[in-house]
Design a protein around this motif. Structure first.
Motif, PDB file in Angstrom:
ATOM      1  N   LEU A   6       0.747  -1.171   0.223  1.00 27.00           N
ATOM      2  CA  LEU A   6       0.047   0.065  -0.073  1.00 27.00           C
ATOM      3  C   LEU A   6       0.991   1.236   0.124  1.00 27.00           C
ATOM      4  O   LEU A   6       0.438   2.274  -0.417  1.00 27.00           O
ATOM      5  N   ARG A   7       2.161   1.234   0.591  1.00 26.18           N
ATOM      6  CA  ARG A   7       2.921   2.328   0.330  1.00 26.18           C
ATOM      7  C   ARG A   7       3.585   2.733  -0.918  1.00 26.18           C
ATOM      8  O   ARG A   7       4.170   3.430  -1.123  1.00 26.18           O
ATOM      9  N   GLU A   8       3.454   1.511  -1.965  1.00 27.84           N
ATOM     10  CA  GLU A   8       4.505   1.777  -2.895  1.00 27.84           C
ATOM     11  C   GLU A   8       3.680   2.603  -3.874  1.00 27.84           C
ATOM     12  O   GLU A   8       2.490   3.003  -3.871  1.00 27.84           O
ATOM     13  N   ALA A   9       4.637   3.418  -4.963  1.00 28.90           N
ATOM     14  CA  ALA A   9       4.225   4.072  -5.750  1.00 28.90           C
ATOM     15  C   ALA A   9       3.229   3.412  -7.109  1.00 28.90           C
ATOM     16  O   ALA A   9       3.566   2.091  -7.037  1.00 28.90           O
ATOM     17  N   PHE A  10       2.245   3.944  -7.545  1.00 29.51           N
ATOM     18  CA  PHE A  10       1.575   3.423  -8.524  1.00 29.51           C
ATOM     19  C   PHE A  10       0.718   4.393  -9.551  1.00 29.51           C
ATOM     20  O   PHE A  10       0.791   5.570  -9.125  1.00 29.51           O
ATOM     21  N   PHE A  11       0.305   3.894 -10.366  1.00 28.38           N
ATOM     22  CA  PHE A  11      -0.759   4.533 -11.398  1.00 28.38           C
ATOM     23  C   PHE A  11      -1.789   4.434 -11.190  1.00 28.38           C
ATOM     24  O   PHE A  11      -2.500   3.404 -10.855  1.00 28.38           O
ATOM     25  N   ILE A  36      -9.997  -1.953  -8.864  1.00 29.64           N
ATOM     26  CA  ILE A  36     -10.694  -0.757  -8.768  1.00 29.64           C
ATOM     27  C   ILE A  36     -10.472  -0.294  -6.980  1.00 29.64           C
ATOM     28  O   ILE A  36     -10.756  -1.110  -6.271  1.00 29.64           O
ATOM     29  N   ILE A  37     -10.516   1.144  -6.983  1.00 27.64           N
ATOM     30  CA  ILE A  37     -10.104   1.556  -5.628  1.00 27.64           C
ATOM     31  C   ILE A  37     -10.739   2.618  -5.266  1.00 27.64           C
ATOM     32  O   ILE A  37     -11.143   3.614  -6.494  1.00 27.64           O
ATOM     33  N   PRO A  38     -11.063   3.180  -4.279  1.00 28.07           N
ATOM     34  CA  PRO A  38     -11.521   4.594  -3.923  1.00 28.07           C
ATOM     35  C   PRO A  38     -10.458   5.557  -4.610  1.00 28.07           C
ATOM     36  O   PRO A  38      -9.292   5.441  -4.428  1.00 28.07           O
ATOM     37  N   THR A  39     -11.136   6.727  -4.949  1.00 26.57           N
ATOM     38  CA  THR A  39     -10.168   7.552  -5.662  1.00 26.57           C
ATOM     39  C   THR A  39      -9.086   8.226  -4.488  1.00 26.57           C
ATOM     40  O   THR A  39      -9.631   8.643  -3.537  1.00 26.57           O
ATOM     41  N   PRO A  40      -7.716   8.146  -4.811  1.00 24.78           N
ATOM     42  CA  PRO A  40      -6.911   8.641  -3.768  1.00 24.78           C
ATOM     43  C   PRO A  40      -7.038  10.183  -3.356  1.00 24.78           C
ATOM     44  O   PRO A  40      -7.519  10.830  -4.280  1.00 24.78           O
ATOM     45  N   ARG A  41      -6.887  10.407  -2.337  1.00 19.03           N
ATOM     46  CA  ARG A  41      -7.439  11.765  -1.879  1.00 19.03           C
ATOM     47  C   ARG A  41      -6.693  12.785  -2.291  1.00 19.03           C
ATOM     48  O   ARG A  41      -6.856  13.995  -2.418  1.00 19.03           O
ATOM     49  N   GLU A  42      -5.183  12.592  -3.051  1.00 21.43           N
ATOM     50  CA  GLU A  42      -4.444  13.521  -3.583  1.00 21.43           C
ATOM     51  C   GLU A  42      -5.050  13.778  -5.017  1.00 21.43           C
ATOM     52  O   GLU A  42      -4.515  14.958  -5.646  1.00 21.43           O
ATOM     53  N   VAL A  70     -13.135   7.360 -23.460  1.00 26.71           N
ATOM     54  CA  VAL A  70     -14.106   7.967 -22.705  1.00 26.71           C
ATOM     55  C   VAL A  70     -13.190   8.864 -22.036  1.00 26.71           C
ATOM     56  O   VAL A  70     -12.024   8.834 -21.792  1.00 26.71           O
ATOM     57  N   PRO A  71     -13.894  10.081 -21.256  1.00 26.61           N
ATOM     58  CA  PRO A  71     -12.821  11.204 -20.493  1.00 26.61           C
ATOM     59  C   PRO A  71     -12.386  10.342 -19.446  1.00 26.61           C
ATOM     60  O   PRO A  71     -13.003   9.539 -18.770  1.00 26.61           O
ATOM     61  N   HIS A  72     -11.098  10.766 -19.097  1.00 27.85           N
ATOM     62  CA  HIS A  72     -10.280  10.017 -17.983  1.00 27.85           C
ATOM     63  C   HIS A  72      -8.802  10.697 -17.892  1.00 27.85           C
ATOM     64  O   HIS A  72      -8.663  11.765 -18.503  1.00 27.85           O
ATOM     65  N   ALA A  73      -8.328  10.446 -16.796  1.00 30.27           N
ATOM     66  CA  ALA A  73      -6.927  11.104 -16.484  1.00 30.27           C
ATOM     67  C   ALA A  73      -6.115  10.057 -15.745  1.00 30.27           C
ATOM     68  O   ALA A  73      -6.539   9.287 -15.139  1.00 30.27           O
ATOM     69  N   LEU A  74      -4.978  10.269 -16.240  1.00 28.96           N
ATOM     70  CA  LEU A  74      -4.165   9.054 -15.753  1.00 28.96           C
ATOM     71  C   LEU A  74      -2.769   9.758 -14.746  1.00 28.96           C
ATOM     72  O   LEU A  74      -2.346  10.766 -15.220  1.00 28.96           O
ATOM     73  N   TYR A  75      -2.841   9.267 -13.649  1.00 33.20           N
ATOM     74  CA  TYR A  75      -1.818   9.899 -12.677  1.00 33.20           C
ATOM     75  C   TYR A  75      -0.575   9.087 -12.119  1.00 33.20           C
ATOM     76  O   TYR A  75      -1.064   7.647 -11.995  1.00 33.20           O
ATOM     77  N   PHE A  76       0.337   9.546 -11.751  1.00 33.00           N
ATOM     78  CA  PHE A  76       1.278   8.645 -11.109  1.00 33.00           C
ATOM     79  C   PHE A  76       1.468   9.071  -9.492  1.00 33.00           C
ATOM     80  O   PHE A  76       1.544  10.400  -9.336  1.00 33.00           O
ATOM     81  N   LEU A  77       1.091   8.152  -8.647  1.00 38.33           N
ATOM     82  CA  LEU A  77       1.301   8.753  -7.508  1.00 38.33           C
ATOM     83  C   LEU A  77       2.444   8.159  -6.689  1.00 38.33           C
ATOM     84  O   LEU A  77       2.816   7.069  -7.005  1.00 38.33           O
ATOM     85  N   SER A  78       3.362   8.891  -6.102  1.00 37.76           N
ATOM     86  CA  SER A  78       4.558   8.484  -5.593  1.00 37.76           C
ATOM     87  C   SER A  78       4.305   7.696  -4.360  1.00 37.76           C
ATOM     88  O   SER A  78       3.368   7.516  -3.796  1.00 37.76           O
ATOM     89  N   LYS A  80       4.309   6.618  -0.509  1.00 38.97           N
ATOM     90  CA  LYS A  80       4.191   7.516   0.635  1.00 38.97           C
ATOM     91  C   LYS A  80       5.405   7.851   1.555  1.00 38.97           C
ATOM     92  O   LYS A  80       6.493   7.220   1.802  1.00 38.97           O
ATOM     93  N   ASP A  81       5.452   8.977   1.721  1.00 36.12           N
ATOM     94  CA  ASP A  81       6.865   9.616   2.542  1.00 36.12           C
ATOM     95  C   ASP A  81       6.630   9.320   3.900  1.00 36.12           C
ATOM     96  O   ASP A  81       5.605   8.640   4.465  1.00 36.12           O
ATOM     97  N   LYS A  82       7.609   9.803   4.611  1.00 35.45           N
ATOM     98  CA  LYS A  82       7.558   9.504   6.393  1.00 35.45           C
ATOM     99  C   LYS A  82       6.317  10.052   7.060  1.00 35.45           C
ATOM    100  O   LYS A  82       5.959   9.351   8.219  1.00 35.45           O
ATOM    101  N   TRP A  83       5.605  10.807   6.224  1.00 38.05           N
ATOM    102  CA  TRP A  83       4.261  11.473   6.947  1.00 38.05           C
ATOM    103  C   TRP A  83       3.104  10.925   6.557  1.00 38.05           C
ATOM    104  O   TRP A  83       1.914  11.245   6.847  1.00 38.05           O
ATOM    105  N   GLY A  84       3.296   9.873   5.489  1.00 41.75           N
ATOM    106  CA  GLY A  84       2.006   8.965   4.967  1.00 41.75           C
ATOM    107  C   GLY A  84       1.559   9.961   3.812  1.00 41.75           C
ATOM    108  O   GLY A  84       0.283   9.292   3.477  1.00 41.75           O
ATOM    109  N   THR A  85       1.827  10.773   3.144  1.00 38.49           N
ATOM    110  CA  THR A  85       1.493  11.503   2.173  1.00 38.49           C
ATOM    111  C   THR A  85       2.211  11.097   0.948  1.00 38.49           C
ATOM    112  O   THR A  85       3.132  10.554   0.730  1.00 38.49           O
ATOM    113  N   ARG A  86       1.251  11.253  -0.123  1.00 40.97           N
ATOM    114  CA  ARG A  86       1.912  11.003  -1.530  1.00 40.97           C
ATOM    115  C   ARG A  86       1.672  12.183  -2.590  1.00 40.97           C
ATOM    116  O   ARG A  86       0.961  13.132  -2.154  1.00 40.97           O
ATOM    117  N   THR A  87       2.452  12.178  -3.716  1.00 43.04           N
ATOM    118  CA  THR A  87       2.326  13.195  -4.614  1.00 43.04           C
ATOM    119  C   THR A  87       1.675  12.801  -5.703  1.00 43.04           C
ATOM    120  O   THR A  87       2.070  11.673  -6.188  1.00 43.04           O
TER     121      THR A  87
END
Length: 97
Positions: A6-11, A36-42, A70-78, A80-87
């Motif tokens: 769950l901490r790993e980077a992903f698309f 299929i996952i809930p949309t990440p809060r980022e 269909v309309p869409h967007a692709l993101y790369f999520l880093s 998690k850092d030591k505070w548990g946040t992603r970019t």
């Protein structure tokens, strides 16, 4: 899924419509490991669900995403850092088809 996974980077691919999410995931799972996952809060815009891609080559994924009609967007999520946040970095966005 383990805590380490769950901490790993992903698309993540997001849509404005739940039906588009489900139908696209069915098509993408033929060639990629998807979930299929809930949309990440980022990522603020979407229908509330996203497709998470695991263990994927970026070039192959981007080529496949370009075929989605269909309309869409692709993101790369880093990772998690030591505070548990992603970019979240926008890779591609198609707002009209």
């Amino acid at each position: 899924m383990s805590e380490a996974r769950l901490r790993e980077a992903f698309f993540a691919m997001v849509f404005s419509c739940t039906t588009d999410t489900i139908e696209t995931e069915k098509a993408m799972r033929k060639n990629f490991k998807t979930m299929i996952i809930p949309t990440p809060r980022e990522i603020s815009k979407s229908c509330g669900f996203a497709i998470r891609f695991a263990d994927v080559e970026e070039e192959k994924l981007i080529a496949a995403v370009k075929c989605v009609e269909v309309p869409h967007a692709l993101y790369f999520l880093s990772s998690k850092d030591k505070w548990g946040t992603r970019t979240a970095s926008l890779i591609e966005e198609v707002s009209e088809c």
